[in-house]
Write an enzyme that holds these catalytic residues in place. Structure first.
Site, short mmCIF file in Angstrom:
data_model
loop_
_atom_site.label_atom_id
_atom_site.label_comp_id
_atom_site.label_asym_id
_atom_site.label_seq_id
_atom_site.Cartn_x
_atom_site.Cartn_y
_atom_site.Cartn_z
N LYS A 167 102.67 40.03 -38.75
CA LYS A 167 102.44 39.62 -37.36
C LYS A 167 101.85 40.79 -36.55
CE LYS A 167 106.03 36.12 -37.72
NZ LYS A 167 107.49 35.87 -37.68
N ALA B 235 107.33 22.26 -42.96
CA ALA B 235 107.91 21.93 -41.65
C ALA B 235 106.86 21.95 -40.54
CB ALA B 235 109.04 22.92 -41.32
N GLY C 169 121.19 28.53 -43.85
CA GLY C 169 119.77 28.19 -43.95
C GLY C 169 118.88 29.06 -43.08
N GLY D 53 98.64 21.31 -45.65
CA GLY D 53 99.99 21.88 -45.75
C GLY D 53 100.96 20.91 -45.11
N ALA D 54 102.00 20.51 -45.87
CA ALA D 54 102.93 19.51 -45.35
C ALA D 54 104.36 20.02 -45.38
CB ALA D 54 102.78 18.20 -46.12
#
Lengths: 327, 327
Positions: free
Chosen positions: A210, A10, A192, A7-8
């Site tokens: 969570k 953030a 954002g 996984g690339a």
């Protein structure tokens, strides 16, 4: 430790950039369509972090190899940082179990496998010499999972808190400016802070995942026999989001010294996420994108931990803290 | 683990009472003049916690044996819970080093050895198969030390907070009631929150010792070679207490939305404790006997942890968390 980062986004990129500072070496990186794997072996033979990050920014790929090569690389711990998926939690779930089948460790930033398939994951861990850790799945930089583990789940009666920064930012702005949900959402999207499709955050799904993870930690951690532990998934959570909170409710709350927060709560028996009235200057009323976790204990009262609940370096530091705990 | 508990004040007694719940066994208990040591060995052969606590309450002793017998008992970890002493930090320092010389672990609730003789203690650990832990020495139930360790000291730039509940109770009451220091101190003494001689708390010594311990954790933890680490003792701390904070200062602060808190701060280079102005509804303005620790990190922003900073069961749960980490 030698890390394979899958996984690339953030978080994955931040893990690649910061691993060296924590004394670890990244030997493979994959995104969904490409990979790079270090040539040699032994100390100093990792990938070049700056080159990987630059290639991803410039060409949209991390290297010329196949993602499969990164999964097959010779690593000590796999870092699962692909996007959270629900239901079968794939492909993250398979990435983790393939690491465990090879007796390697896995550290998850991806909530899917621990929220949706915790029982399957525990079974895979039982058959492996590897372990899993997943501090980064709950509350970003906040050490929620490890603090519950240190207190021991049998001595924790409940964990609650503000676990979604986007929803919290919107509620904070609505209260401060007297504006309605739609107006503030548009502002958050411009900044954002909210995604184009904000459902995952504002409908409470992210906070619920969570809390489901925390409920699994409490339930499996407190059970003498894992067979007696109750497994939670998103289906077990009672969830309402913030779309229907009117600006007038916040104004009314303010007149009484209160405000509204999207509060999630997990025990070993229930998971609930809903907008709740809280004291305006109270501990739970964290501002903006901050998160807070309250841990209720049997012998030590209530513990409050607040901090940055999201962000690449923040979440990567939780991942690397987990890697440190595996050593 | 088999525990020898040295010290039978509120913390030592709570460790004796709660150890079983955490899966450990107390095989010896000592106070300054007496001891009890379990007869047999193996599982289930520990001392009877209720009997020890009852005997201490009724007869002022924990048993008919000599304290020396408890120190010589067959334990896995020694719990040092005798009162904090300054300078040579005796007798706590010797209790801990005797455990280490026998390759046993030691868990400290006593601040003396880690604040006044950290270098000597590290040297003793280096020569031993045993380890030391001391979460209970800073902030009671708050996991300050272990959170700094998990983040890794090299990634923590400063730790600050409210670390003395007695001083905080007095400042909170002065602000809430508009009363002067002497008046509130007398009230706190009546309530048992302040000691007859309150110097240790109100002059900032206790908070300074905790900050010295944190400075040692930061300094030794960040150094590649312990020989390069700077050792801190109380003499290195710049300390002012709250005796001279006039009620008028709190009234003036309140007009500006602020209040006064006794703030301690540690970095790897400095230790400072002094009354400081903080926002009235801000994170540092915890109320009453609550404590708070703020950890400034290089990659994860600021983490705030608040909770009960003192109390028998609260501090004992920190001790037993440390024992769990040693396993």
């Amino acid at each position: 430790m030698r890390l394979a980062v899958i996984g690339a986004g953030a978080v994955g990129r931040s893990v690649v950039e910061l691993a060296g500072e924590y004394g670890h070496e990244v030997v493979a990186v994959a995104d969904s369509s490409s990979a790079t794997v270090a040539d040699g072996s032994g100390a100093g033979a990792g990938v070049d972090p700056d080159a990987v990050v630059a290639r991803k920014a410039e060409r949209g790929i991390v290297g010329d190899a196949d993602p499969e090569d990164a999964l097959a690389a010779d690593y000590d711990a796999l870092v699962e940082a692909t996007p959270t998926t629900l239901g079968d939690a794939e492909p993250g779930f398979s990435h983790v179990t393939r690491a465990l089948e090879r007796d390697r460790h896995a550290v998850l930033a991806n909530k899917g496998p621990v929220a949706e398939r915790f029982g399957d994951l525990r079974a895979a861990v039982d058959d492996s010499d590897g372990e899993i850790r997943f501090e980064a799945t709950v509350g970003g930089a906040i050490p929620a999972v490890s603090t519950v583990e240190d207190i021991e789940p049998g001595h924790v009666t409940a964990v609650r808190g503000v676990l979604n920064g986007t929803a919290n930012f919107i509620l904070t702005r609505m209260a401060a400016e007297g504006l309605d949900y739609d107006h503030v959402l548009a502002e958050a999207q411009d900044l954002g802070v909210a995604e184009a499709d904000p459902s995952f955050d504002v409908d409470g799904t992210d906070a619920a995942l969570k809390c489901v993870i925390l409920a699994n930690v409490l339930s499996f951690g407190a059970a003498d026999d894992p067979a007696d532990a109750r497994e939670f998934t998103l289906d077990d959570a009672e969830v309402s989001g913030i779309r229907d909170v009117p600006g007038s409710a916040l104004r009314l709350a303010a007149e009484d010294g209160r405000t509204v927060r999207l509060i999630g709560e997990a025990t070993g028996e229930t998971v609930r996420v809903a907008p709740r009235l809280v004291p305006e200057n109270g501990t739970l009323a964290v501002s903006g994108t901050q998160n807070i976790v309250q841990i209720e204990t049997t012998h030590a009262g209530r513990l409050n931990i607040s901090g940055r609940g999201a962000g690449g370096p923040e979440t990567a530091s939780a991942v690397l803290g987990d890697v440190g705990r595996l050593e």
